[in-house]
Design a protein around this motif. Sequence first.
Motif, short mmCIF file in Angstrom:
data_model
loop_
_atom_site.label_atom_id
_atom_site.label_comp_id
_atom_site.label_asym_id
_atom_site.label_seq_id
_atom_site.Cartn_x
_atom_site.Cartn_y
_atom_site.Cartn_z
N LEU A 40 -6.15 -8.34 12.24
CA LEU A 40 -6.11 -7.31 11.70
C LEU A 40 -4.99 -6.51 11.27
O LEU A 40 -5.10 -5.69 10.27
CB LEU A 40 -5.97 -5.89 13.24
N VAL A 41 -3.72 -6.53 11.46
CA VAL A 41 -2.49 -6.16 11.55
C VAL A 41 -2.32 -6.55 9.67
O VAL A 41 -1.72 -5.61 9.29
CB VAL A 41 -1.56 -6.71 12.42
N ALA A 42 -2.62 -7.64 10.05
CA ALA A 42 -2.82 -8.23 8.57
C ALA A 42 -3.50 -8.02 7.34
O ALA A 42 -2.58 -7.05 6.01
CB ALA A 42 -2.90 -9.63 8.23
N LEU A 43 -4.45 -7.42 7.98
CA LEU A 43 -5.40 -6.30 7.04
C LEU A 43 -5.14 -4.66 6.75
O LEU A 43 -5.22 -4.61 5.87
CB LEU A 43 -7.26 -7.11 7.50
N ASP A 44 -4.43 -4.19 8.22
CA ASP A 44 -3.63 -3.73 7.67
C ASP A 44 -2.83 -2.81 7.26
O ASP A 44 -2.86 -2.22 6.29
CB ASP A 44 -3.42 -2.89 9.22
N ALA A 45 -1.86 -3.87 6.79
CA ALA A 45 -1.04 -3.82 6.14
C ALA A 45 -1.75 -4.18 4.53
O ALA A 45 -1.00 -3.21 3.81
CB ALA A 45 -0.44 -4.81 6.37
N VAL A 46 -2.41 -4.70 4.47
CA VAL A 46 -2.92 -4.82 2.79
C VAL A 46 -3.88 -3.72 2.46
O VAL A 46 -3.38 -3.12 1.49
CB VAL A 46 -3.58 -6.12 2.57
N GLY A 47 -4.67 -3.29 3.57
CA GLY A 47 -4.97 -1.92 3.10
C GLY A 47 -4.35 -0.58 2.95
O GLY A 47 -4.37 0.34 1.68
N PHE A 48 -2.70 -0.30 4.14
CA PHE A 48 -2.01 0.44 3.53
C PHE A 48 -0.90 0.22 2.39
O PHE A 48 -1.33 0.88 1.26
CB PHE A 48 -0.85 1.02 5.17
N TRP A 49 -0.73 -0.57 2.27
CA TRP A 49 -0.30 -1.02 0.43
C TRP A 49 -1.28 -0.65 -0.28
O TRP A 49 -0.85 0.14 -1.68
CB TRP A 49 0.09 -2.38 0.87
N LEU A 50 -2.35 -1.00 -0.41
CA LEU A 50 -3.59 -1.03 -1.40
C LEU A 50 -3.94 1.30 -1.87
O LEU A 50 -3.85 1.28 -2.91
CB LEU A 50 -4.67 -1.21 -1.55
N LEU A 51 -3.57 1.16 -0.22
CA LEU A 51 -4.06 2.94 -0.58
C LEU A 51 -2.69 3.54 -1.26
O LEU A 51 -2.53 4.37 -1.74
CB LEU A 51 -4.01 3.15 1.04
N ARG A 52 -1.57 3.30 -0.89
CA ARG A 52 -0.15 3.89 -1.14
C ARG A 52 -0.16 3.70 -2.70
O ARG A 52 0.59 4.49 -3.49
CB ARG A 52 1.40 2.61 -0.83
N ARG A 53 -0.32 2.17 -2.79
CA ARG A 53 -0.48 1.98 -5.06
C ARG A 53 -2.20 3.43 -5.48
O ARG A 53 -1.77 3.17 -6.70
CB ARG A 53 -1.04 0.77 -4.77
N LEU A 54 -2.21 3.31 -4.53
CA LEU A 54 -3.61 4.13 -5.15
C LEU A 54 -3.71 5.11 -5.60
O LEU A 54 -3.89 6.36 -6.64
CB LEU A 54 -4.97 4.20 -4.46
N ARG A 55 -2.57 5.82 -4.68
CA ARG A 55 -1.79 7.21 -4.08
C ARG A 55 -1.12 7.12 -5.73
O ARG A 55 -0.67 8.86 -5.50
CB ARG A 55 -2.01 7.93 -2.91
N GLU A 56 0.17 6.87 -5.64
CA GLU A 56 0.93 7.12 -6.34
C GLU A 56 0.30 7.27 -7.79
O GLU A 56 -0.50 6.57 -8.80
CB GLU A 56 1.65 5.77 -6.83
N PRO A 57 1.22 8.06 -8.45
CA PRO A 57 0.85 8.80 -9.90
C PRO A 57 1.36 7.27 -11.10
O PRO A 57 2.31 6.98 -10.72
CB PRO A 57 1.06 10.03 -9.87
N GLY A 58 0.66 7.05 -12.09
CA GLY A 58 0.73 6.37 -12.82
C GLY A 58 0.02 4.91 -12.87
O GLY A 58 0.18 4.00 -13.22
#
Length: 58
Positions: A40-58
Amino acid sequence: MLPVLLTVLIVFLNLGGVASILLEFGHGERWPALNSLVLLVALDAVGFWLLRRLREPG
């Protein structure tokens, strides 16, 4: 739209993961519960990393 869907997926993942961990601890299964917690912690880390990448401009 994609960040919203990913956020909903992370929320449901956490709800299911917490339920699984609680049920496994309730049955006295400590190692499977710890394995579920690590997953669960590993999947959360990947999910939050992906979410941060999607919200970054560019």
